[in-house]
Design an enzyme around this catalytic site. Structure first.
Site, PDB file in Angstrom:
ATOM      1  N   GLY A 118      -2.450  26.839   3.877  1.00  0.00           N
ATOM      2  CA  GLY A 118      -1.278  26.145   4.380  1.00  0.00           C
ATOM      3  C   GLY A 118      -0.689  25.109   3.434  1.00  0.00           C
ATOM      4  O   GLY A 118      -1.118  24.935   2.285  1.00  0.00           O
ATOM      5  N   THR A 119       0.301  24.381   3.953  1.00  0.00           N
ATOM      6  CA  THR A 119       1.091  23.443   3.156  1.00  0.00           C
ATOM      7  C   THR A 119       0.264  22.287   2.631  1.00  0.00           C
ATOM      8  O   THR A 119       0.297  21.970   1.434  1.00  0.00           O
ATOM      9  CB  THR A 119       2.261  22.902   3.998  1.00  0.00           C
ATOM     10  OG1 THR A 119       3.117  23.986   4.361  1.00  0.00           O
ATOM     11  CG2 THR A 119       3.060  21.871   3.221  1.00  0.00           C
ATOM     12  N   GLY A 162      10.838  12.687  -1.850  1.00  0.00           N
ATOM     13  CA  GLY A 162      11.555  12.191  -3.018  1.00  0.00           C
ATOM     14  C   GLY A 162      10.968  10.893  -3.538  1.00  0.00           C
ATOM     15  O   GLY A 162      10.821  10.700  -4.749  1.00  0.00           O
ATOM     16  N   GLY A 206      16.294  11.140  -0.507  1.00  0.00           N
ATOM     17  CA  GLY A 206      15.789   9.779  -0.320  1.00  0.00           C
ATOM     18  C   GLY A 206      14.732   9.662   0.745  1.00  0.00           C
ATOM     19  O   GLY A 206      14.506   8.566   1.262  1.00  0.00           O
ATOM     20  N   GLU A 264       7.869   9.784  -3.229  1.00  0.00           N
ATOM     21  CA  GLU A 264       6.560   9.986  -3.840  1.00  0.00           C
ATOM     22  C   GLU A 264       6.681  10.601  -5.231  1.00  0.00           C
ATOM     23  O   GLU A 264       6.020  10.158  -6.178  1.00  0.00           O
ATOM     24  CB  GLU A 264       5.690  10.847  -2.929  1.00  0.00           C
ATOM     25  CG  GLU A 264       5.262  10.123  -1.654  1.00  0.00           C
ATOM     26  CD  GLU A 264       4.275  10.899  -0.812  1.00  0.00           C
ATOM     27  OE1 GLU A 264       3.770  10.309   0.164  1.00  0.00           O
ATOM     28  OE2 GLU A 264       4.005  12.081  -1.111  1.00  0.00           O
ATOM     29  N   HIS A 273     -12.644 -12.985   4.585  1.00  0.00           N
ATOM     30  CA  HIS A 273     -11.890 -13.827   3.655  1.00  0.00           C
ATOM     31  C   HIS A 273     -12.523 -13.719   2.274  1.00  0.00           C
ATOM     32  O   HIS A 273     -13.739 -13.768   2.149  1.00  0.00           O
ATOM     33  CB  HIS A 273     -11.910 -15.283   4.119  1.00  0.00           C
ATOM     34  CG  HIS A 273     -11.227 -16.217   3.169  1.00  0.00           C
ATOM     35  ND1 HIS A 273      -9.857 -16.302   3.080  1.00  0.00           N
ATOM     36  CD2 HIS A 273     -11.735 -17.078   2.243  1.00  0.00           C
ATOM     37  CE1 HIS A 273      -9.536 -17.195   2.149  1.00  0.00           C
ATOM     38  NE2 HIS A 273     -10.668 -17.673   1.625  1.00  0.00           N
TER      39      HIS A 273
END
Length: 485
Positions: free
Chosen positions: A37-38, A179, A175, A181, A454
């Site tokens: 997949g993508t 784009g 935009g 990244e 901290h």
């Protein structure tokens, strides 16, 4: 016609449905693209494998203001590419071979189209049907219909990461997050980048304050052109660059701009693959935006009602187009397929997202404008605090002049409504805010009910919460508040 118990269309998040609980079923996984997949092959994973070294390169260039004499001596693009895809391609191939090895799984490496309810035809003409069908066929890049869009120098996010060499000049069209990244990746690694956007606002789905801050920082790193529409790409005449990209002002088409480039990356959005599947021929409802219509249980709809035995997940049916959303939807479908008497819904209330650009961006929940509209509708008030990174101790260490954390809450209860960050590790810092929203922890209790290390950078979140006008402790009934949304 071959009949199965279950057909899964798509090998991305849909592939993760199959566990040992499905060993007794005759299953087909259908995918005519690259297995996995993508996200695995052309999306989240390889882009971040480029974004991380790009961020290291950016830090080296900017280290001088901290008294560190660092420099970027060079970039081995081909070595970087081969390291990334040497790993990814092996995972894709291994996943495909593993599924093929299972006795109850048939892998169909072809494109398919619906021909009727739960009936499919492959590209080679085979007919398939099943009692249950899961549609997880994803999305694909959108390309504008302009001259020269088919030139070899014009790329989408699907192809640009496999370039042979790092280009000298890159024009990024779009935009949005893709784009943003890639502008960071190519610019930080040494290319001359121009990012061009049609509107006058970049990252338009993000909180305006975040988008404005990003536009300011982006324009310091690469050239940012706003208010231009791509009209064509043609071979360059002067020989200094491979192509020339032409743009016009959408409000005044006579005003044009021409940009030389070695590569033009078109990042103008992605389209769900419902048309490729011919989902309508399967009797399934397709929304006006092209998404397959589903209910909360991920059941595909037909005539507004759940279609018998058809489920959908991921980019083909979800407006979020995010891997973590597709995975959550896959878990819903995984359960519901086996437990029809106990259907579950996917929780889409608090979906976070991140943009791995420079600086990083992360977001969850409502923007300030959306929260103010929500408050007006519900007769309540919101409180907003913007905390700069540079006002915290670790921000001093970084000499940070960029980052901020913006939190939005309901004033009377401290209920968190939205959070938006831009800056170093924004995608990590937002996670406790996502957790608080998901489990009903109010801002006051979150700020004072635990220790904050901290001087860690997480203090920017703590200080943002402390700056809200909310009760110090106001335990919330998460179920009741969820109902108000």
């Amino acid at each position: 016609m071959r009949t199965f118990d279950l057909i899964i269309i798509g090998s991305g998040s849909g592939n993760s449905i199959l566990t040992e609980d499905y060993e007794g079923l005759d299953v087909a996984i259908v995918d005519g693209g690259t297995f996995g997949g993508t996200c695995l092959n052309v999306g989240c994973i390889p882009t971040k494998m480029y974004a991380y070294p790009a961020t290291l390169a950016r830090h080296a260039v900017e280290a001088g203001r901290l008294g560190v004499d660092a420099q970027l001596a060079g970039v081995d693009w081909r070595g970087m590419r081969d390291r990334i895809f040497g790993r990814i391609d092996a995972i894709s191939h291994g996943g495909l071979e593993y599924r093929k090895s299972l006795p109850n799984v048939t892998v169909v490496e072809e494109r398919v189209r619906f021909t009727g309810p739960r009936t499919l035809r492959t590209a080679s003409g085979d007919e398939l049907t099943a009692r249950q069908v899961v549609v997880a066929a994803g999305s694909r890049p959108v390309l504008p219909e302009v001259p020269g869009i088919d030139l070899p120098q014009v790329h989408t996010s699907d192809t640009v990461m496999r370039l042979e060499e790092l280009p000298r000049r890159v024009v990024v069209v779009g935009g949005g997050y893709i784009g943003a990244e890639f502008a960071h990746v190519f610019s930080s690694l040494g290319a001359k980048v121009t990012q061009v956007n049609r509107s006058h606002r970049i990252l338009r789905y993000h909180d305006p304050e975040i988008a404005e801050r990003f536009a300011r920082e982006a324009s310091r790193q690469w050239k940012l052109e706003m208010g231009w529409t791509l009209t064509g790409v043609e071979p360059a005449a002067d020989g200094e660059a491979a192509v020339s990209a032409t743009f016009c002002d959408p409000e005044d088409p006579e005003q044009t701009m021409r940009l030389p480039a070695d590569v033009v990356l078109v990042a103008t959005g992605r389209r769900p693959n419902t048309d490729v599947l011919d989902a309508a021929a399967g009797g399934l409802d397709v929304r006006e935006d092209g998404l397959l219509a589903v209910d909360e249980q991920q059941r595909a709809l037909s005539g507004g009602r759940p279609a018998e035995g058809v489920w959908a997940l991921g980019d083909i049916s979800s407006p979020y187009q995010l891997k973590h959303v597709a995975n959550a939807e896959a878990r819903t479908v995984q359960h519901n397929l086996l437990h029809p008497e106990d259907l579950r819904a996917t929780d889409h209330r608090f979906v976070p997202s991140a943009v791995f650009t420079s600086p990083q961006i992360a977001s969850v929940g409502m923007t300030q404008e959306e929260a103010e509209d929500w408050a007006l509708e519900h007769g309540t008030e919101v409180t907003v605090k913007v905390q700069e990174y540079g006002a915290t101790a670790y921000g001093w260490a970084m000499e940070d002049r960029t980052g901020l954390c913006k939190v939005i809450a309901e004033k009377g209860t401290g209920r968190l409504l939205g959070a938006h960050l831009i800056g170093e590790e924004a995608s990590v810092l937002i996670q406790p805010l996502v957790q608080a929203m998901s489990f009903g922890l109010d801002a006051g209790s979150m700020a004072r009910g635990q220790y904050w290390i901290h001087p860690a950078l997480s203090e920017v979140v703590e200080n943002a919460l402390l700056g809200l006008e909310v009760p110090e402790h106001s335990p919330l009934d998460a179920a009741a508040l969820a109902g108000r949304r």
